[in-house]
Scaffold this motif. Structure first.
Motif, PDB file in Angstrom:
ATOM      1  N   ARG A 139       0.850  -1.196   0.000  1.00 31.00           N
ATOM      2  CA  ARG A 139       0.000   0.000   0.000  1.00 31.00           C
ATOM      3  C   ARG A 139       0.885   1.245   0.000  1.00 31.00           C
ATOM      4  O   ARG A 139       1.674   1.447   0.924  1.00 31.00           O
ATOM      5  CB  ARG A 139      -0.915  -0.002   1.220  1.00 31.00           C
ATOM      6  CG  ARG A 139      -2.048  -1.013   1.145  1.00 31.00           C
ATOM      7  CD  ARG A 139      -2.815  -1.053   2.456  1.00 31.00           C
ATOM      8  NE  ARG A 139      -4.122  -1.686   2.320  1.00 31.00           N
ATOM      9  CZ  ARG A 139      -4.308  -2.992   2.350  1.00 31.00           C
ATOM     10  NH1 ARG A 139      -3.265  -3.791   2.522  1.00 31.00           N
ATOM     11  NH2 ARG A 139      -5.525  -3.504   2.209  1.00 31.00           N
ATOM     12  N   ILE A 140       0.738   2.059  -1.043  1.00 32.08           N
ATOM     13  CA  ILE A 140       1.525   3.283  -1.174  1.00 32.08           C
ATOM     14  C   ILE A 140       0.597   4.465  -0.898  1.00 32.08           C
ATOM     15  O   ILE A 140      -0.352   4.704  -1.645  1.00 32.08           O
ATOM     16  CB  ILE A 140       2.133   3.428  -2.585  1.00 32.08           C
ATOM     17  CG1 ILE A 140       2.832   2.144  -3.002  1.00 32.08           C
ATOM     18  CG2 ILE A 140       3.086   4.613  -2.626  1.00 32.08           C
ATOM     19  CD1 ILE A 140       3.960   1.732  -2.092  1.00 32.08           C
ATOM     20  N   PRO A 141       0.832   5.221   0.164  1.00 29.92           N
ATOM     21  CA  PRO A 141      -0.073   6.334   0.495  1.00 29.92           C
ATOM     22  C   PRO A 141       0.173   7.538  -0.409  1.00 29.92           C
ATOM     23  O   PRO A 141       1.187   7.627  -1.116  1.00 29.92           O
ATOM     24  CB  PRO A 141       0.308   6.652   1.947  1.00 29.92           C
ATOM     25  CG  PRO A 141       1.759   6.298   2.024  1.00 29.92           C
ATOM     26  CD  PRO A 141       1.931   5.088   1.143  1.00 29.92           C
ATOM     27  N   GLN A 142      -0.771   8.452  -0.370  1.00 24.41           N
ATOM     28  CA  GLN A 142      -0.555   9.746  -1.012  1.00 24.41           C
ATOM     29  C   GLN A 142       0.677  10.401  -0.400  1.00 24.41           C
ATOM     30  O   GLN A 142       0.804  10.475   0.826  1.00 24.41           O
ATOM     31  CB  GLN A 142      -1.773  10.649  -0.794  1.00 24.41           C
ATOM     32  CG  GLN A 142      -2.988  10.286  -1.608  1.00 24.41           C
ATOM     33  CD  GLN A 142      -2.969  10.921  -2.993  1.00 24.41           C
ATOM     34  OE1 GLN A 142      -1.954  11.450  -3.430  1.00 24.41           O
ATOM     35  NE2 GLN A 142      -4.082  10.855  -3.688  1.00 24.41           N
ATOM     36  N   LEU A 143       1.584  10.853  -1.263  1.00 25.63           N
ATOM     37  CA  LEU A 143       2.796  11.498  -0.769  1.00 25.63           C
ATOM     38  C   LEU A 143       2.622  13.013  -0.785  1.00 25.63           C
ATOM     39  O   LEU A 143       1.697  13.553  -1.408  1.00 25.63           O
ATOM     40  CB  LEU A 143       3.990  11.092  -1.634  1.00 25.63           C
ATOM     41  CG  LEU A 143       4.268   9.584  -1.700  1.00 25.63           C
ATOM     42  CD1 LEU A 143       5.472   9.306  -2.592  1.00 25.63           C
ATOM     43  CD2 LEU A 143       4.479   8.997  -0.307  1.00 25.63           C
ATOM     44  N   ASP A 144       3.524  13.693  -0.118  1.00 22.75           N
ATOM     45  CA  ASP A 144       3.433  15.155  -0.034  1.00 22.75           C
ATOM     46  C   ASP A 144       3.713  15.818  -1.377  1.00 22.75           C
ATOM     47  O   ASP A 144       3.235  16.922  -1.640  1.00 22.75           O
ATOM     48  CB  ASP A 144       4.424  15.682   1.012  1.00 22.75           C
ATOM     49  CG  ASP A 144       4.049  15.231   2.424  1.00 22.75           C
ATOM     50  OD1 ASP A 144       2.861  14.963   2.652  1.00 22.75           O
ATOM     51  OD2 ASP A 144       4.956  15.132   3.277  1.00 22.75           O
ATOM     52  N   THR A 145       4.511  15.154  -2.216  1.00 22.69           N
ATOM     53  CA  THR A 145       4.861  15.720  -3.526  1.00 22.69           C
ATOM     54  C   THR A 145       4.711  14.658  -4.599  1.00 22.69           C
ATOM     55  O   THR A 145       4.650  13.456  -4.299  1.00 22.69           O
ATOM     56  CB  THR A 145       6.315  16.245  -3.533  1.00 22.69           C
ATOM     57  OG1 THR A 145       7.200  15.145  -3.257  1.00 22.69           O
ATOM     58  CG2 THR A 145       6.509  17.327  -2.476  1.00 22.69           C
ATOM     59  N   ASP A 146       4.666  15.091  -5.851  1.00 23.59           N
ATOM     60  CA  ASP A 146       4.644  14.149  -6.967  1.00 23.59           C
ATOM     61  C   ASP A 146       5.979  13.427  -7.059  1.00 23.59           C
ATOM     62  O   ASP A 146       7.027  13.965  -6.693  1.00 23.59           O
ATOM     63  CB  ASP A 146       4.371  14.886  -8.279  1.00 23.59           C
ATOM     64  CG  ASP A 146       2.945  15.389  -8.371  1.00 23.59           C
ATOM     65  OD1 ASP A 146       2.079  14.795  -7.693  1.00 23.59           O
ATOM     66  OD2 ASP A 146       2.699  16.360  -9.109  1.00 23.59           O
ATOM     67  N   VAL A 147       5.941  12.201  -7.582  1.00 18.38           N
ATOM     68  CA  VAL A 147       7.167  11.432  -7.796  1.00 18.38           C
ATOM     69  C   VAL A 147       7.714  11.806  -9.171  1.00 18.38           C
ATOM     70  O   VAL A 147       7.141  11.436 -10.195  1.00 18.38           O
ATOM     71  CB  VAL A 147       6.892   9.922  -7.706  1.00 18.38           C
ATOM     72  CG1 VAL A 147       8.164   9.135  -8.008  1.00 18.38           C
ATOM     73  CG2 VAL A 147       6.357   9.570  -6.331  1.00 18.38           C
ATOM     74  N   HIS A 148       8.803  12.574  -9.181  1.00 17.74           N
ATOM     75  CA  HIS A 148       9.359  13.033 -10.450  1.00 17.74           C
ATOM     76  C   HIS A 148      10.882  12.951 -10.480  1.00 17.74           C
ATOM     77  O   HIS A 148      11.507  13.429 -11.431  1.00 17.74           O
ATOM     78  CB  HIS A 148       8.936  14.488 -10.710  1.00 17.74           C
ATOM     79  CG  HIS A 148       9.394  15.441  -9.646  1.00 17.74           C
ATOM     80  ND1 HIS A 148       8.645  15.665  -8.519  1.00 17.74           N
ATOM     81  CD2 HIS A 148      10.516  16.182  -9.528  1.00 17.74           C
ATOM     82  CE1 HIS A 148       9.295  16.532  -7.747  1.00 17.74           C
ATOM     83  NE2 HIS A 148      10.425  16.859  -8.337  1.00 17.74           N
ATOM     84  N   ASP A 149      11.480  12.358  -9.457  1.00 17.78           N
ATOM     85  CA  ASP A 149      12.937  12.262  -9.444  1.00 17.78           C
ATOM     86  C   ASP A 149      13.352  10.963  -8.758  1.00 17.78           C
ATOM     87  O   ASP A 149      12.518  10.167  -8.310  1.00 17.78           O
ATOM     88  CB  ASP A 149      13.558  13.475  -8.732  1.00 17.78           C
ATOM     89  CG  ASP A 149      13.009  13.669  -7.323  1.00 17.78           C
ATOM     90  OD1 ASP A 149      12.354  12.731  -6.800  1.00 17.78           O
ATOM     91  OD2 ASP A 149      13.214  14.751  -6.747  1.00 17.78           O
ATOM     92  N   LEU A 150      14.671  10.755  -8.692  1.00 18.31           N
ATOM     93  CA  LEU A 150      15.191   9.506  -8.137  1.00 18.31           C
ATOM     94  C   LEU A 150      14.817   9.348  -6.663  1.00 18.31           C
ATOM     95  O   LEU A 150      14.502   8.246  -6.205  1.00 18.31           O
ATOM     96  CB  LEU A 150      16.712   9.458  -8.307  1.00 18.31           C
ATOM     97  CG  LEU A 150      17.404   8.160  -7.878  1.00 18.31           C
ATOM     98  CD1 LEU A 150      16.839   6.973  -8.625  1.00 18.31           C
ATOM     99  CD2 LEU A 150      18.917   8.264  -8.096  1.00 18.31           C
ATOM    100  N   ALA A 151      14.840  10.443  -5.921  1.00 17.49           N
ATOM    101  CA  ALA A 151      14.493  10.364  -4.504  1.00 17.49           C
ATOM    102  C   ALA A 151      13.057   9.879  -4.322  1.00 17.49           C
ATOM    103  O   ALA A 151      12.770   9.066  -3.424  1.00 17.49           O
ATOM    104  CB  ALA A 151      14.682  11.733  -3.856  1.00 17.49           C
ATOM    105  N   GLY A 152      12.149  10.360  -5.171  1.00 23.25           N
ATOM    106  CA  GLY A 152      10.762   9.919  -5.088  1.00 23.25           C
ATOM    107  C   GLY A 152      10.617   8.443  -5.411  1.00 23.25           C
ATOM    108  O   GLY A 152       9.855   7.715  -4.760  1.00 23.25           O
ATOM    109  N   ILE A 153      11.351   7.987  -6.430  1.00 22.20           N
ATOM    110  CA  ILE A 153      11.300   6.568  -6.799  1.00 22.20           C
ATOM    111  C   ILE A 153      11.857   5.709  -5.669  1.00 22.20           C
ATOM    112  O   ILE A 153      11.331   4.633  -5.364  1.00 22.20           O
ATOM    113  CB  ILE A 153      12.092   6.335  -8.101  1.00 22.20           C
ATOM    114  CG1 ILE A 153      11.393   7.056  -9.266  1.00 22.20           C
ATOM    115  CG2 ILE A 153      12.209   4.856  -8.400  1.00 22.20           C
ATOM    116  CD1 ILE A 153      12.151   6.995 -10.559  1.00 22.20           C
TER     117      ILE A 153
END
Length: 206
Positions: free
Chosen positions: A183-197
């Motif tokens: 289960r992946i919750p809503q994150l504070d920011t969009d996933v658009h970089d390596l850190a998000g991945i």
């Protein structure tokens, strides 16, 4: 995804089809066509245009000599998809249409004797408390007129939303009862970089 899974069988049917075999790859197709086939081609040409027929015949003729390699690769892909070491991971979201599509895909996998290895549910409403929405509503009423009232009301709404998403997911999770669920919750920011991945990967691994 279904087209991808069906591609090996579809390619095999094409290579074993009568039209392809009539083409006798490596030779001129017109030398192999019998009178009934010529009549059939003329009728088809009236519907879809002669250019399409000519292009199809030219493609089949140019395919000559490559059919064995394509057939073997199709068989290898088919075997790989059915191998016990191959796993299918369903990625979905707690939305009606997404869940319906995932259920349909899971059923198609099962019909093909393939199993769902895992389910990833993306963008879930985080659950900030183990308390039920009814209990929080009661607490909100008890806190009427205090500074906590608005915060408790918001918490009740979020818990209600989380409950609704779980109810939406229930048919899929029942269908894939043997598969682990991430289960992946809503994150504070969009996933658009390596850190998000990397964050997503860490949550999947958990």
């Amino acid at each position: 995804a279904l087209d991808f899974l069906e591609a090996p069988d579809r390619l095999g049917r094409f290579l074993d089809g009568r039209l392809f075999r009539l083409a006798a790859p490596g030779r001129r197709m017109t030398r192999r066509l019998t009178a009934p086939i010529i009549v059939l081609m003329r009728r088809i040409a009236r519907v879809i245009s002669p250019e399409v027929v000519d292009d199809t015949l030219a493609f089949i003729e140019a395919f000559g000599g490559m059919e064995d390699g394509f057939r073997e690769r199709a068989k290898a892909v088919d075997a790989l998809l059915a191998d016990d070491t191959t796993a299918f991971v369903l990625v979905t979201a707690p939305l009606g249409e997404a869940v319906d599509e995932s259920c349909y895909f899971a059923e198609q996998l099962r019909a093909s004797d393939l199993d769902v290895g895992a389910v990833v549910v993306n963008r879930l409403q985080p659950r900030f408390t183990d308390a039920s929405s009814d209990a929080i509503v009661d607490a909100t009423k008890a806190a009427a007129g205090t500074a906590a009232e608005a915060q408790l009301a918001l918490l009740a709404d979020l818990v209600t939303l989380a409950d609704a998403e779980e109810a939406q997911l229930a048919p899929l999770l029942d269908l894939c009862a043997d598969a682990p669920v991430a289960r992946i919750p809503q994150l504070d920011t969009d996933v658009h970089d390596l850190a998000g991945i990397e964050e997503i990967a860490a949550r999947v691994a958990d």
